[in-house]
Design a protein around this motif. Structure first.
Motif, PDB file in Angstrom:
ATOM      1  N   LEU A 528      22.024  78.311  50.481  1.00 34.93           N
ATOM      2  CA  LEU A 528      23.301  78.252  51.195  1.00 34.93           C
ATOM      3  C   LEU A 528      23.343  79.224  52.367  1.00 34.93           C
ATOM      4  O   LEU A 528      23.955  78.932  53.398  1.00 34.93           O
ATOM      5  N   ARG A 529      22.687  80.363  52.229  1.00 34.24           N
ATOM      6  CA  ARG A 529      22.668  81.284  53.366  1.00 34.24           C
ATOM      7  C   ARG A 529      21.821  80.724  54.507  1.00 34.24           C
ATOM      8  O   ARG A 529      22.187  80.822  55.679  1.00 34.24           O
ATOM      9  N   ILE A 530      20.679  80.108  54.157  1.00 30.55           N
ATOM     10  CA  ILE A 530      19.863  79.468  55.193  1.00 30.55           C
ATOM     11  C   ILE A 530      20.636  78.319  55.834  1.00 30.55           C
ATOM     12  O   ILE A 530      20.617  78.132  57.058  1.00 30.55           O
ATOM     13  N   SER A 531      21.346  77.537  55.027  1.00 31.58           N
ATOM     14  CA  SER A 531      22.124  76.422  55.562  1.00 31.58           C
ATOM     15  C   SER A 531      23.196  76.893  56.524  1.00 31.58           C
ATOM     16  O   SER A 531      23.545  76.185  57.488  1.00 31.58           O
ATOM     17  N   ALA A 532      23.745  78.081  56.305  1.00 36.18           N
ATOM     18  CA  ALA A 532      24.787  78.601  57.193  1.00 36.18           C
ATOM     19  C   ALA A 532      24.267  78.836  58.604  1.00 36.18           C
ATOM     20  O   ALA A 532      25.056  78.924  59.561  1.00 36.18           O
ATOM     21  N   LEU A 533      22.943  78.918  58.774  1.00 38.23           N
ATOM     22  CA  LEU A 533      22.379  79.015  60.123  1.00 38.23           C
ATOM     23  C   LEU A 533      22.759  77.823  60.977  1.00 38.23           C
ATOM     24  O   LEU A 533      22.803  77.925  62.205  1.00 38.23           O
ATOM     25  N   THR A 534      23.030  76.681  60.331  1.00 40.07           N
ATOM     26  CA  THR A 534      23.382  75.487  61.111  1.00 40.07           C
ATOM     27  C   THR A 534      24.746  75.633  61.774  1.00 40.07           C
ATOM     28  O   THR A 534      25.073  74.849  62.673  1.00 40.07           O
ATOM     29  N   GLU A 535      25.532  76.622  61.362  1.00 40.45           N
ATOM     30  CA  GLU A 535      26.826  76.860  61.999  1.00 40.45           C
ATOM     31  C   GLU A 535      26.727  77.861  63.147  1.00 40.45           C
ATOM     32  O   GLU A 535      27.719  78.092  63.848  1.00 40.45           O
ATOM     33  N   MET A 536      25.562  78.434  63.342  1.00 42.63           N
ATOM     34  CA  MET A 536      25.352  79.352  64.468  1.00 42.63           C
ATOM     35  C   MET A 536      23.920  79.196  64.988  1.00 42.63           C
ATOM     36  O   MET A 536      23.151  80.165  65.040  1.00 42.63           O
ATOM     37  N   PRO A 537      23.548  77.981  65.386  1.00 42.42           N
ATOM     38  CA  PRO A 537      22.153  77.746  65.788  1.00 42.42           C
ATOM     39  C   PRO A 537      21.726  78.557  67.002  1.00 42.42           C
ATOM     40  O   PRO A 537      20.569  78.992  67.074  1.00 42.42           O
ATOM     41  N   ASP A 538      22.624  78.780  67.948  1.00 43.55           N
ATOM     42  CA  ASP A 538      22.230  79.515  69.154  1.00 43.55           C
ATOM     43  C   ASP A 538      21.861  80.956  68.829  1.00 43.55           C
ATOM     44  O   ASP A 538      20.855  81.483  69.337  1.00 43.55           O
ATOM     45  N   ALA A 539      22.664  81.586  67.972  1.00 47.54           N
ATOM     46  CA  ALA A 539      22.357  82.969  67.595  1.00 47.54           C
ATOM     47  C   ALA A 539      21.036  83.040  66.828  1.00 47.54           C
ATOM     48  O   ALA A 539      20.248  83.982  67.007  1.00 47.54           O
ATOM     49  N   TRP A 540      20.793  82.073  65.969  1.00 47.89           N
ATOM     50  CA  TRP A 540      19.542  82.027  65.214  1.00 47.89           C
ATOM     51  C   TRP A 540      18.348  81.841  66.139  1.00 47.89           C
ATOM     52  O   TRP A 540      17.338  82.551  66.036  1.00 47.89           O
ATOM     53  N   ILE A 541      18.454  80.911  67.052  1.00 46.52           N
ATOM     54  CA  ILE A 541      17.351  80.636  67.986  1.00 46.52           C
ATOM     55  C   ILE A 541      17.061  81.862  68.837  1.00 46.52           C
ATOM     56  O   ILE A 541      15.891  82.247  69.037  1.00 46.52           O
ATOM     57  N   ASP A 542      18.108  82.514  69.337  1.00 47.78           N
ATOM     58  CA  ASP A 542      17.899  83.725  70.147  1.00 47.78           C
ATOM     59  C   ASP A 542      17.213  84.817  69.332  1.00 47.78           C
ATOM     60  O   ASP A 542      16.320  85.517  69.829  1.00 47.78           O
ATOM     61  N   ALA A 543      17.623  84.949  68.058  1.00 47.90           N
ATOM     62  CA  ALA A 543      17.022  85.987  67.215  1.00 47.90           C
ATOM     63  C   ALA A 543      15.541  85.718  66.979  1.00 47.90           C
ATOM     64  O   ALA A 543      14.706  86.628  67.091  1.00 47.90           O
ATOM     65  N   VAL A 544      15.187  84.482  66.659  1.00 48.68           N
ATOM     66  CA  VAL A 544      13.781  84.169  66.383  1.00 48.68           C
ATOM     67  C   VAL A 544      12.941  84.331  67.643  1.00 48.68           C
ATOM     68  O   VAL A 544      11.789  84.780  67.575  1.00 48.68           O
ATOM     69  N   ARG A 545      13.511  84.005  68.789  1.00 47.43           N
ATOM     70  CA  ARG A 545      12.769  84.223  70.039  1.00 47.43           C
ATOM     71  C   ARG A 545      12.491  85.713  70.231  1.00 47.43           C
ATOM     72  O   ARG A 545      11.399  86.091  70.667  1.00 47.43           O
ATOM     73  N   ARG A 546      13.465  86.556  69.906  1.00 43.80           N
ATOM     74  CA  ARG A 546      13.234  88.006  70.015  1.00 43.80           C
ATOM     75  C   ARG A 546      12.151  88.443  69.040  1.00 43.80           C
ATOM     76  O   ARG A 546      11.217  89.164  69.404  1.00 43.80           O
ATOM     77  N   TRP A 547      12.293  88.008  67.786  1.00 44.78           N
ATOM     78  CA  TRP A 547      11.343  88.446  66.757  1.00 44.78           C
ATOM     79  C   TRP A 547       9.936  87.935  67.031  1.00 44.78           C
ATOM     80  O   TRP A 547       8.950  88.644  66.832  1.00 44.78           O
ATOM     81  N   GLY A 548       9.862  86.681  67.471  1.00 44.26           N
ATOM     82  CA  GLY A 548       8.551  86.080  67.700  1.00 44.26           C
ATOM     83  C   GLY A 548       7.855  86.602  68.931  1.00 44.26           C
ATOM     84  O   GLY A 548       6.645  86.406  69.092  1.00 44.26           O
TER      85      GLY A 548
END
Length: 802
Positions: A528-548
């Motif tokens: 459910l926590r992973i699924s909640a990423l679908t409600e904030m995809p832009d923030a998730w994508i920006d974070a993974v770009r930083r981390w990666g």
């Protein structure tokens, strides 16, 4: 028996046996469950952590406490008003180290009284195996082990046996004397000749993939398939469970892996006739629009419910951005269906080549008896059969059930698989032939054997190619990657969920409702926590770009890296040792950079080194925690909503051990860690908890199960399920339904951006006066505003008064 109110799954093992289970009876009764759902209890391999590797079905596991311990435990359960549901394993048995039935077969071959118990092909295509059993148990080549004495005869209890590492095999054809042992040890060639006279053929373990001549549980060599369709086999392996049911010690059965059986329908007919009053559920994995066959059971173990209810908390609007970013970050552009087919093809080649070859030989013999098909070659048939198995949309078909019901649906599935599998340059004759045989349209004594064997093979290929391969390769949103799930389906609309529940109430109202099990890839709260990423995809994508983009030495594959980030989001805080173990297992299951059969120490060390660098990076951890803090409140609300849905939807709610609190468990063995029942007992006795404590979920379960017990007519097999009307700007964020004419459930979904602002959103409450079981507030029938119902728990369970 009537259906249980609720079940609680306990994973028994040497460190948590019958007396330990008895010690939590008071807590489970206070929680509100009616039945304790036990993992297998029969004698299994020493040290077994799960019990599915039974070596003697006529004895209770001594490691768990033996027959006396079992009866003592059941007695304590009875004192607390608890019944027992037992997990049974009819498909297979473990053969090492001390399965005396198997050892007798190895000693006497097909003349053993137990030879018919095991699913052995005594006349396989390979001449050297005629009348023998292949034993692919050697850790090195046969010749090398024979030459250096790692395969050696020994005397034991006056008998001559063959020692292969830790295993001991019967050895006949020579005198059981010290002189014989000495002579054989001096002359490996003589020992080789003696071994050639045995009813088994020793082989280096990779030989299992290409010339195995017995059915296994998937590809596990030491788990040998049983012929449970034989009455004497059925009686032997079920004698204890059926005796316990007759005695009233056990009230229900969970049947493991029925898709491995030759004829599941006939098996369940037999089981139902032997235990007519038992509650029986089948571990059937349904895919897509597949429905449970008309078996003599009360339903499934709940994988279908887990995937349906979990889909409510995935925002479909995020599908496009997350799909595009997944391709950008990992380079993966194939959809899940393609990944799954490729996984099945690879596993058919790598693990089940011998099974395919044995099927092809039968197909060749049938074709040679028909002039129209006589020219078909082994190569044509093998390639087409492999592709057909890979393209089958379900785990298996059941056309052997007869001309009614499943035949038409399964024949249609085979037809669709043929249409998808055939290539433009293929000879159409090979496809017409396979479709005719597998749809049971060929009158030939061997045709039914081909049908049955193909059905058993496709289930194994799907389990290994999809569950244990594709679900670790296609990682667009890891919360979708569950047993029976379709990661290509992004979310479940409220209307579709209502249709699912209406169909379940009509067809299988006593089915199990599971959200976490011993087989799930991650716990419900992690999903459910992973699924909640679908409600904030832009923030998730920006974070993974930083981390990666941060250099951390040698990087793992991008797919493995992306799974690591999702896992950290879902399970944080997470100890490094647990993450290391999970990451290595996931990478081995994916079979891209490393695998169980060919582990790459260099890659796995690099993967663990990357994890160490991540967890030592203060900036990364701060960033991760900020993201988790944004997600966690919504994920907790979703967890409570999902829990209440499980407690009140049509079926029997099941709670996996420990999941009544927030849990961050990953795939086994991580989900078999000890449970702190003392802490749960204390929390259950405390005052109503706040949302940021560990116990709101516990309170929802306890309250909802109390309502279930108080309103049995609403939740029983005849209890009506009625979706309720909703209106307002946030109506799509609401799931509301009535059970019978007594109880109404109202829960939220996709709440991350609502911030509790429901405005005028409302649902239509049926006529009457209702009291909320959580808040004690009273409501009258008619339109009710959601904001007036949702309290601290953000859920409503309204019970009609009078």
């Amino acid at each position: 028996m009537s259906q249980p109110v609720a079940t609680y799954r306990l994973q028994l093992q040497a460190g948590f046996g019958f007396d330990d289970a008895a010690a939590v009876a008071g807590y489970l009764a206070a929680l509100g469950v009616s039945h304790v759902y036990l993992s297998p209890v029969l004698a299994a391999r020493p040290g077994s952590t799960h019990g599915y590797d039974v070596i003697d079905p006529t004895r209770v596991s001594p490691e768990l406490g033996g027959e006396a311990g079992f009866r003592r435990m059941v007695g304590v359960f009875r004192e607390h008003g608890l019944g027992v549901v037992l997990d049974i394993v009819p498909n297979h048995m473990a053969v090492w180290p001390a399965n005396h039935l198997w050892l007798d077969v190895l000693a006497r071959g097909r003349d053993s009284r137990w030879a018919g118990f095991f699913d052995i092909d005594w006349d396989p295509p390979w001449e050297e195996l005629r009348g023998k059993v292949l034993l692919p148990i050697l850790g090195d080549h046969y010749g090398a082990m024979l030459a250096d004495g790692r395969i050696a005869p020994v005397l034991k209890d006056g008998r001559l046996v063959l020692r292969c590492g830790e295993l001991e095999l019967p050895l006949s054809g020579a005198e059981a004397t010290a002189e014989t042992v000495e002579a054989l040890a001096r002359d490996p060639q003589r020992l080789h000749r003696l071994l050639g006279e045995q009813h088994y053929l020793l082989a280096y373990w990779p030989a299992a993939a290409s010339m195995i001549n017995y059915r296994r549980f998937f590809d596990i060599t030491h788990l040998v398939g049983l012929c449970v369709e034989r009455p004497e086999v059925f009686q032997h392996i079920h004698q204890l469970p059926l005796a316990w049911i007759a005695e009233g010690l056990v009230q229900g059965l969970r049947v493991d892996h029925p898709d491995g059986l030759r004829d599941p329908k006939a098996y369940f007919d037999h089981l139902r006739s032997a235990a007519p009053e038992a509650w029986i559920v089948a571990e059937k994995i349904l895919t897509g629009q597949e429905r449970l066959p008309a078996w003599a059971v009360d339903g499934t173990t709940g994988y279908d419910f887990a995937n349906a209810v979990g889909g409510l908390f995935i925002d479909p609007c995020a599908e496009r951005p997350l799909t595009d970013f997944y391709a950008e970050f990992t380079g993966a552009t194939d959809g899940f269906a393609d990944v799954a087919r490729r996984g099945k093809r690879e596993m058919l080649d790598a693990l089940f080549g011998g099974d395919l070859d044995r099927l092809v030989e039968r197909l060749v013999r049938i074709a040679q008896r028909r002039p129209a098909w006589r020219d078909l070659t082994r190569r044509q048939l093998r390639g087409a059969l492999r592709e057909l198995a890979a393209c089958l949309p379900t785990y298996r078909t059941y056309v052997d059930d007869g001309p009614a019901g499943p035949l038409a649906a399964d024949a249609a599935r085979i037809g669709r698989a043929v249409a998808e599998a055939r290539g433009d340059g293929d000879d159409p004759l090979v496809w017409d032939y396979l479709a005719a045989v597998l749809s049971k349209r060929v009158d030939d004594p061997e045709a039914m054997e081909v049908v049955a064997r193909f059905q058993q093979l496709t289930g194994a290929a799907a389990a290994k190619g999809v569950e244990d391969t594709a679900l670790y390769r296609y990682l667009r949103l890891a919360s979708l990657n569950e047993v029976g799930g379709d990661p290509g389906r992004f979310g479940v609309p409220v209307e579709a969920f209502h249709r699912f529940c209406l169909d379940r109430q009509c067809r299988w109202p006593s089915s199990l409702l599971g959200t976490s099990t011993h087989d799930t890839k991650r716990s419900e709260d992690v999903r459910l926590r992973i699924s909640a990423l679908t409600e904030m995809p832009d923030a998730w994508i920006d974070a993974v770009r930083r981390w990666g983009g941060v250099g951390r030495g040698v990087r793992p594959g991008r797919n493995d890296e992306y799974l690591l980030y999702q896992t950290l989001i879902g399970a944080w805080p997470l100890e490094r040792e647990r993450l290391d173990a999970y990451a290595v297992k996931a990478a081995r299951e994916a079979k891209v950079h490393t695998s169980w059969t060919s582990p790459s120490e260099a890659y796995e060390d690099a993967l663990k080194g990357f994890i160490a660098a991540l967890l030592a990076d203060a900036a990364f951890l701060d960033d991760l925690k900020r993201l988790v803090d944004r997600l966690a409140p919504a994920a907790r609300i979703h967890s409570l909503a999902q829990t209440l849905l499980k407690c009140t939807c049509p079926g029997v709610p099941d709670f996996y051990q420990g999941s009544e609190l927030w849990t961050n468990s990953l795939v086994d063995p991580d989900n078999r860690r000890p449970v702190d029942f003392d802490a749960r007992r204390r929390l259950l006795a405390e005052a109503p908890p706040a949302m940021d404590t560990a116990a709101p979920k516990l309170r929802v379960i306890h309250t909802a199960l109390r309502v279930r017990r108080g309103c049995p007519e609403a939740f029983g097999p005849q209890g009506r399920y009625e979706p309720l009307q909703t209106e307002g700007a946030a109506a799509d964020h609401l799931v509301a339904f009535a059970r019978g004419d007594r109880v109404v459930t109202v829960v939220p979904r996709l709440v991350l951006h609502l911030d509790g602002c429901w405005g005028g959103t409302a649902f239509r409450l049926p006529a009457g006066r209702y009291r909320d079981a959580f808040t004690d507030r009273v409501f009258q029938g008619g339109w009710v505003r959601v904001r007036d119902v949702f309290g601290t728990l953000c859920a409503g369970l309204l019970v009609k008064e009078g």
